[in-house]
Design a protein around this motif. Structure first.
Motif, PDB file in Angstrom:
ATOM      1  N   UNK A  87       0.781  -1.028   0.011  1.00 30.63           N
ATOM      2  CA  UNK A  87       0.013  -0.093   0.236  1.00 30.63           C
ATOM      3  C   UNK A  87       0.892   1.405   0.120  1.00 30.63           C
ATOM      4  N   UNK A  88       0.570   2.353  -0.915  1.00 29.76           N
ATOM      5  CA  UNK A  88       1.226   3.410  -1.027  1.00 29.76           C
ATOM      6  C   UNK A  88       0.463   4.119   0.236  1.00 29.76           C
ATOM      7  N   UNK A  89       1.369   4.823   1.088  1.00 21.02           N
ATOM      8  CA  UNK A  89       0.724   5.540   2.232  1.00 21.02           C
ATOM      9  C   UNK A  89       1.572   6.987   2.266  1.00 21.02           C
ATOM     10  N   UNK A  90       0.826   8.024   2.800  1.00 15.15           N
ATOM     11  CA  UNK A  90       1.552   9.324   2.879  1.00 15.15           C
ATOM     12  C   UNK A  90       1.465   9.663   4.316  1.00 15.15           C
ATOM     13  N   UNK A  91       2.398  10.694   4.594  1.00 13.46           N
ATOM     14  CA  UNK A  91       2.498  11.496   6.099  1.00 13.46           C
ATOM     15  C   UNK A  91       1.391  12.506   6.294  1.00 13.46           C
ATOM     16  N   UNK A  92       0.826  12.809   7.171  1.00 16.84           N
ATOM     17  CA  UNK A  92      -0.152  13.747   7.297  1.00 16.84           C
ATOM     18  C   UNK A  92       0.385  15.167   7.132  1.00 16.84           C
ATOM     19  N   UNK A  93       1.665  15.487   7.305  1.00 18.16           N
ATOM     20  CA  UNK A  93       1.981  16.846   7.136  1.00 18.16           C
ATOM     21  C   UNK A  93       2.504  16.957   5.678  1.00 18.16           C
ATOM     22  N   UNK A  94       2.581  15.951   4.892  1.00 22.83           N
ATOM     23  CA  UNK A  94       3.050  16.172   3.296  1.00 22.83           C
ATOM     24  C   UNK A  94       1.829  17.072   2.962  1.00 22.83           C
ATOM     25  N   UNK A  95       2.500  17.934   1.962  1.00 22.43           N
ATOM     26  CA  UNK A  95       1.369  18.911   1.031  1.00 22.43           C
ATOM     27  C   UNK A  95       0.407  18.087   0.343  1.00 22.43           C
ATOM     28  N   UNK A  96      -0.793  18.899   0.134  1.00 21.78           N
ATOM     29  CA  UNK A  96      -1.744  18.165  -0.764  1.00 21.78           C
ATOM     30  C   UNK A  96      -1.314  17.934  -1.971  1.00 21.78           C
ATOM     31  N   UNK A  97      -0.272  18.640  -2.686  1.00 27.37           N
ATOM     32  CA  UNK A  97       0.090  18.480  -4.224  1.00 27.37           C
ATOM     33  C   UNK A  97       1.075  17.269  -3.957  1.00 27.37           C
ATOM     34  N   UNK A  98       1.438  16.970  -2.893  1.00 31.93           N
ATOM     35  CA  UNK A  98       2.282  15.684  -3.110  1.00 31.93           C
ATOM     36  C   UNK A  98       1.078  14.144  -3.016  1.00 31.93           C
ATOM     37  N   UNK A  99       0.140  14.290  -2.352  1.00 30.63           N
ATOM     38  CA  UNK A  99      -0.812  13.247  -2.340  1.00 30.63           C
ATOM     39  C   UNK A  99      -1.424  13.295  -3.778  1.00 30.63           C
ATOM     40  N   UNK A 100      -1.786  14.488  -4.387  1.00 30.74           N
ATOM     41  CA  UNK A 100      -2.379  14.311  -5.638  1.00 30.74           C
ATOM     42  C   UNK A 100      -1.628  13.938  -6.718  1.00 30.74           C
ATOM     43  N   UNK A 101      -0.390  14.223  -6.810  1.00 31.27           N
ATOM     44  CA  UNK A 101       0.770  13.678  -7.841  1.00 31.27           C
ATOM     45  C   UNK A 101       0.963  12.267  -7.555  1.00 31.27           C
ATOM     46  N   UNK A 102       0.939  11.749  -6.650  1.00 31.11           N
ATOM     47  CA  UNK A 102       0.944  10.231  -6.163  1.00 31.11           C
ATOM     48  C   UNK A 102      -0.105   9.565  -6.829  1.00 31.11           C
ATOM     49  N   UNK A 103      -1.376   9.980  -6.557  1.00 32.77           N
ATOM     50  CA  UNK A 103      -2.706   9.534  -7.000  1.00 32.77           C
ATOM     51  C   UNK A 103      -2.711   9.427  -8.767  1.00 32.77           C
ATOM     52  N   UNK A 112      -4.148   5.872   2.346  1.00 30.28           N
ATOM     53  CA  UNK A 112      -4.001   5.830   3.662  1.00 30.28           C
ATOM     54  C   UNK A 112      -2.966   7.040   4.345  1.00 30.28           C
ATOM     55  N   UNK A 113      -3.331   7.738   5.368  1.00 37.32           N
ATOM     56  CA  UNK A 113      -2.468   8.464   6.025  1.00 37.32           C
ATOM     57  C   UNK A 113      -1.894   7.815   7.464  1.00 37.32           C
ATOM     58  N   UNK A 114      -0.617   7.666   7.255  1.00 37.59           N
ATOM     59  CA  UNK A 114       0.105   6.945   8.472  1.00 37.59           C
ATOM     60  C   UNK A 114       1.075   8.034   9.295  1.00 37.59           C
ATOM     61  N   UNK A 115       0.896   7.803  10.541  1.00 37.05           N
ATOM     62  CA  UNK A 115       1.704   8.597  11.557  1.00 37.05           C
ATOM     63  C   UNK A 115       2.304   7.539  12.506  1.00 37.05           C
ATOM     64  N   UNK A 116       3.435   7.445  12.651  1.00 42.37           N
ATOM     65  CA  UNK A 116       4.389   6.646  13.726  1.00 42.37           C
ATOM     66  C   UNK A 116       3.848   5.076  13.326  1.00 42.37           C
ATOM     67  N   UNK A 117       3.727   4.503  12.112  1.00 43.59           N
ATOM     68  CA  UNK A 117       3.446   3.464  11.636  1.00 43.59           C
ATOM     69  C   UNK A 117       2.014   2.984  11.821  1.00 43.59           C
ATOM     70  N   UNK A 118       1.070   4.027  12.238  1.00 47.77           N
ATOM     71  CA  UNK A 118      -0.408   3.600  12.431  1.00 47.77           C
ATOM     72  C   UNK A 118      -1.078   4.314  11.423  1.00 47.77           C
ATOM     73  N   UNK A 119      -2.145   3.911  10.866  1.00 51.09           N
ATOM     74  CA  UNK A 119      -3.288   4.447  10.035  1.00 51.09           C
ATOM     75  C   UNK A 119      -4.002   5.522  10.906  1.00 51.09           C
TER      76      UNK A 119
END
Length: 145
Positions: A87-103, A112-119
């Protein structure tokens, strides 16, 4: 010309993610994913382990291609057998542009948004389109060039 993007350029994934993440366990039947998605009007569920670590994701597409198209019984197929992974995940503090580019690059609509190894959340393409439509439109324009 002001496109309104100044208001959304500073947005992070944390600002737009859904925090009421629907999860299932790997041993749960696929029908449970269907029920959760239907009851909550969502397009994916996250498959998690005992400490809410992301193991996989099941989307509507997974259910269609891996269960329905193969004429399998969703009450007998396990989540682990049909989930997408890794699963491709992302950190919560990443910019929205990063998640859109990945998509766009990966052709996926849920991350899924993951922080400290947990969704802790999930972002769907629809969330971005709803909260920051101008930003999404600009990213689509850039990709087509």
């Amino acid at each position: 010309m002001d496109t309104g993007t100044a208001d959304v350029e500073g947005l992070t994934v944390r600002d737009i993610m859904v925090t009421d993440v629907k999860t299932i366990e790997p041993e749960d039947p696929a029908i449970k994913a269907v029920e959760i998605m239907t009851e909550n009007n969502i397009g994916s569920v996250i498959v998690t382990g005992p400490t809410r670590e992301v193991i996989g994701i099941i989307t509507e597409r997974d259910l269609i291609t891996r269960v329905l198209a193969k004429r399998l019984d969703p009450s007998k197929v396990k989540a682990a057998d049909i989930m997408s992974r890794p699963v491709i995940t992302i950190e919560p503090d990443a910019p929205v542009s990063e998640v859109v580019n990945i998509m766009r690059e990966k052709g996926i609509g849920h991350i899924p948004v993951v922080e400290n190894g947990r969704v802790i959340g999930v972002v769907a393409e629809a969330d971005i389109a709803f909260i920051a439509p101008e930003y999404l439109q600009l990213l689509r324009i850039r990709k087509t060039r």
